[in-house]
Design a protein around this motif. Structure first.
Motif, PDB file in Angstrom:
ATOM      1  N   ALA A  44       0.995  -1.367  -0.211  1.00 17.74           N
ATOM      2  CA  ALA A  44      -0.068   0.016  -0.030  1.00 17.74           C
ATOM      3  C   ALA A  44       0.962   1.439   0.001  1.00 17.74           C
ATOM      4  O   ALA A  44       2.138   1.224   0.545  1.00 17.74           O
ATOM      5  N   ARG A  45       0.257   2.069  -0.758  1.00 23.40           N
ATOM      6  CA  ARG A  45       0.792   3.565  -0.699  1.00 23.40           C
ATOM      7  C   ARG A  45       0.285   4.412   0.697  1.00 23.40           C
ATOM      8  O   ARG A  45       1.159   5.134   1.285  1.00 23.40           O
ATOM      9  N   VAL A  46      -0.737   4.141   0.889  1.00 18.35           N
ATOM     10  CA  VAL A  46      -1.676   4.699   2.010  1.00 18.35           C
ATOM     11  C   VAL A  46      -2.656   3.727   2.588  1.00 18.35           C
ATOM     12  O   VAL A  46      -3.029   2.731   1.859  1.00 18.35           O
ATOM     13  N   VAL A  47      -2.441   3.715   4.027  1.00 19.05           N
ATOM     14  CA  VAL A  47      -3.457   2.701   4.777  1.00 19.05           C
ATOM     15  C   VAL A  47      -4.480   3.663   5.114  1.00 19.05           C
ATOM     16  O   VAL A  47      -4.164   4.510   5.969  1.00 19.05           O
ATOM     17  N   VAL A  48      -5.700   3.248   5.148  1.00 21.00           N
ATOM     18  CA  VAL A  48      -6.653   3.862   5.637  1.00 21.00           C
ATOM     19  C   VAL A  48      -7.370   3.065   6.930  1.00 21.00           C
ATOM     20  O   VAL A  48      -7.720   1.919   6.645  1.00 21.00           O
ATOM     21  N   LYS A  72       6.333   2.800   8.263  1.00 20.94           N
ATOM     22  CA  LYS A  72       6.352   4.060   7.937  1.00 20.94           C
ATOM     23  C   LYS A  72       5.338   4.468   6.950  1.00 20.94           C
ATOM     24  O   LYS A  72       5.822   5.070   5.861  1.00 20.94           O
ATOM     25  N   LYS A  73       4.392   3.698   6.792  1.00 16.82           N
ATOM     26  CA  LYS A  73       3.255   3.951   5.712  1.00 16.82           C
ATOM     27  C   LYS A  73       2.585   5.143   5.906  1.00 16.82           C
ATOM     28  O   LYS A  73       2.572   5.659   7.016  1.00 16.82           O
ATOM     29  N   ASN A  74       1.997   6.018   4.982  1.00 20.72           N
ATOM     30  CA  ASN A  74       0.973   7.154   5.286  1.00 20.72           C
ATOM     31  C   ASN A  74      -0.182   6.306   5.607  1.00 20.72           C
ATOM     32  O   ASN A  74      -0.868   5.384   4.946  1.00 20.72           O
ATOM     33  N   VAL A  75      -0.671   6.997   6.803  1.00 18.79           N
ATOM     34  CA  VAL A  75      -1.933   6.309   7.348  1.00 18.79           C
ATOM     35  C   VAL A  75      -2.850   7.338   7.499  1.00 18.79           C
ATOM     36  O   VAL A  75      -2.796   8.556   7.889  1.00 18.79           O
TER      37      VAL A  75
END
Length: 83
Positions: A44-48, A72-75
């Protein structure tokens, strides 16, 4: 968490219609749950994350969030319930 799956499916549908590729853990979960979640987070690039009291109480959900943090994923946190 599973208790918020309908609300998160609505969000996923909206994101898909906007052209985003979406992996939803209530849809693509054959085999090892932990392995599938970790693969999805790694790719994933972003985790929601749909925050709720049930999410906070779920060991699996907290493990998922911690793994995203360690990588260090964008969350993006979305409030998934009132209050």
């Amino acid at each position: 968490s599973w208790s918020q799956k309908d609300r998160m499916r609505q969000l996923a549908s909206h994101l898909k219609s906007a052209g985003f590729a979406v992996w939803l853990d209530v849809e693509q979960m054959q085999g090892s749950i932990l392995e599938k979640m970790s693969e999805a987070i790694e790719e994933a690039r972003v985790v929601v994350i749909g925050l709720s009291s049930a999410y906070k109480e779920s060991q699996a959900c907290r493990t998922e969030a911690e793994y995203a943090y360690r990588l260090k994923k964008n969350v993006v946190y979305v409030m998934a319930e009132e209050g």
